[in-house]
Design a protein around this motif. Structure first.
Motif, PDB file in Angstrom:
ATOM      1  N   ASN A   1       0.834  -1.055   0.024  1.00 34.21           N
ATOM      2  CA  ASN A   1       0.210  -0.018  -0.106  1.00 34.21           C
ATOM      3  C   ASN A   1       0.744   1.300   0.002  1.00 34.21           C
ATOM      4  O   ASN A   1       0.389   2.177   0.447  1.00 34.21           O
ATOM      5  CB  ASN A   1      -0.898   0.097   1.123  1.00 34.21           C
ATOM      6  CG  ASN A   1      -1.927  -1.131   1.083  1.00 34.21           C
ATOM      7  OD1 ASN A   1      -2.597  -1.244   0.132  1.00 34.21           O
ATOM      8  ND2 ASN A   1      -2.384  -1.730   2.080  1.00 34.21           N
TER       9      ASN A   1
ATOM     10  N   ILE B   1      -6.103   2.038   4.373  1.00 39.70           N
ATOM     11  CA  ILE B   1      -7.797   1.272   4.147  1.00 39.70           C
ATOM     12  C   ILE B   1      -8.368   1.545   5.719  1.00 39.70           C
ATOM     13  O   ILE B   1      -7.668   0.990   6.609  1.00 39.70           O
ATOM     14  CB  ILE B   1      -7.377  -0.181   3.611  1.00 39.70           C
ATOM     15  CG1 ILE B   1      -6.667  -0.023   2.292  1.00 39.70           C
ATOM     16  CG2 ILE B   1      -8.700  -0.547   3.410  1.00 39.70           C
ATOM     17  CD1 ILE B   1      -6.314  -1.398   1.946  1.00 39.70           C
TER      18      ILE B   1
ATOM     19  N   GLU C   1     -10.574   0.663   8.668  1.00 42.70           N
ATOM     20  CA  GLU C   1     -11.032  -0.614   9.434  1.00 42.70           C
ATOM     21  C   GLU C   1     -12.328  -1.142   8.738  1.00 42.70           C
ATOM     22  O   GLU C   1     -12.392  -2.447   8.435  1.00 42.70           O
ATOM     23  CB  GLU C   1     -11.199  -0.563  10.867  1.00 42.70           C
ATOM     24  CG  GLU C   1      -9.975  -0.623  11.748  1.00 42.70           C
ATOM     25  CD  GLU C   1      -9.083  -1.990  11.420  1.00 42.70           C
ATOM     26  OE1 GLU C   1      -9.409  -3.138  11.603  1.00 42.70           O
ATOM     27  OE2 GLU C   1      -7.768  -1.922  11.246  1.00 42.70           O
TER      28      GLU C   1
ATOM     29  N   LYS D   1     -11.467  -3.205   5.457  1.00 42.50           N
ATOM     30  CA  LYS D   1     -10.488  -4.112   5.494  1.00 42.50           C
ATOM     31  C   LYS D   1     -11.338  -5.520   5.496  1.00 42.50           C
ATOM     32  O   LYS D   1     -12.405  -5.461   5.983  1.00 42.50           O
ATOM     33  CB  LYS D   1      -9.811  -4.088   6.672  1.00 42.50           C
ATOM     34  CG  LYS D   1      -8.697  -3.060   6.506  1.00 42.50           C
ATOM     35  CD  LYS D   1      -7.582  -2.983   7.714  1.00 42.50           C
ATOM     36  CE  LYS D   1      -6.737  -1.935   7.501  1.00 42.50           C
ATOM     37  NZ  LYS D   1      -5.650  -1.807   8.701  1.00 42.50           N
TER      38      LYS D   1
ATOM     39  N   LYS E   1     -12.507  -9.144   6.359  1.00 41.72           N
ATOM     40  CA  LYS E   1     -12.814  -9.780   7.818  1.00 41.72           C
ATOM     41  C   LYS E   1     -13.013 -11.091   7.591  1.00 41.72           C
ATOM     42  O   LYS E   1     -13.772 -11.565   6.569  1.00 41.72           O
ATOM     43  CB  LYS E   1     -14.143  -9.108   8.662  1.00 41.72           C
ATOM     44  CG  LYS E   1     -14.124  -7.668   8.768  1.00 41.72           C
ATOM     45  CD  LYS E   1     -15.206  -7.296   9.285  1.00 41.72           C
ATOM     46  CE  LYS E   1     -15.297  -5.882   9.365  1.00 41.72           C
ATOM     47  NZ  LYS E   1     -16.602  -5.072   9.363  1.00 41.72           N
TER      48      LYS E   1
END
Length: 152
Positions: A46, A127, A129, A132, A134
């Motif tokens: 990233n 990014i 949370e 993101k 999971k």
């Protein structure tokens, strides 16, 4: 090259101004400035680095600004009155420039360094949370799922 007229889209949409201005920039790519030359490289998953060739410019001649997902790098050399020589051939460009980069959502400029005639801009994509991926645990016991459903 074909010319596209996006004016009808402007009349029939609301809130898509940024998207259409990006499309306008892509369509007019052959009129894009080519000075100063630059590289864009990926330095991590990233992380990115933009290197711009700014030979002859000092840190006082350069301005870096981020506004509304647009990174602007401007260079303007101040005339040097101390130098009283006649230039017989000028092959090193000393003209002012304004180079713009469109940044994606979540991309932040983390630093800038000027070394050996190259301006290095370090960027990172952060990014949130909520966006993101999971991992969802899978229950292998059907009874646990039924008990949880009855408890709710």
């Amino acid at each position: 090259m074909r010319q596209y007229d996006l004016a009808p889209l402007y009349r029939n949409t609301v809130g898509f101004d940024r998207l259409f201005s990006m499309l306008d920039q892509l369509v007019s790519v052959d009129t894009a400035p080519s000075y100063p030359p630059y590289n864009i490289e990926r330095t991590g998953e990233n992380a990115y680095r933009i290197s711009i060739a700014v030979a002859g410019f000092t840190d006082r001649d350069l301005t870096i600004e981020v506004k509304e997902n647009t990174l602007s790098v401007r260079g303007e050399r101040k005339p040097n009155e101390d130098r009283k020589t006649d230039v017989l051939h000028q092959g090193i460009a000393a003209r002012s420039f304004d180079r713009r980069f469109q940044l994606a959502d979540g991309v932040q400029v983390t630093g800038a360094a000027l070394e050996n005639g190259l301006l290095h801009l370090d960027l990172v994509r952060e990014i949130p949370e909520a966006k993101k991926p999971k991992l969802i645990p899978i229950s292998s016991n059907g009874a646990q799922a039924i008990e949880a459903k009855q408890a709710a």
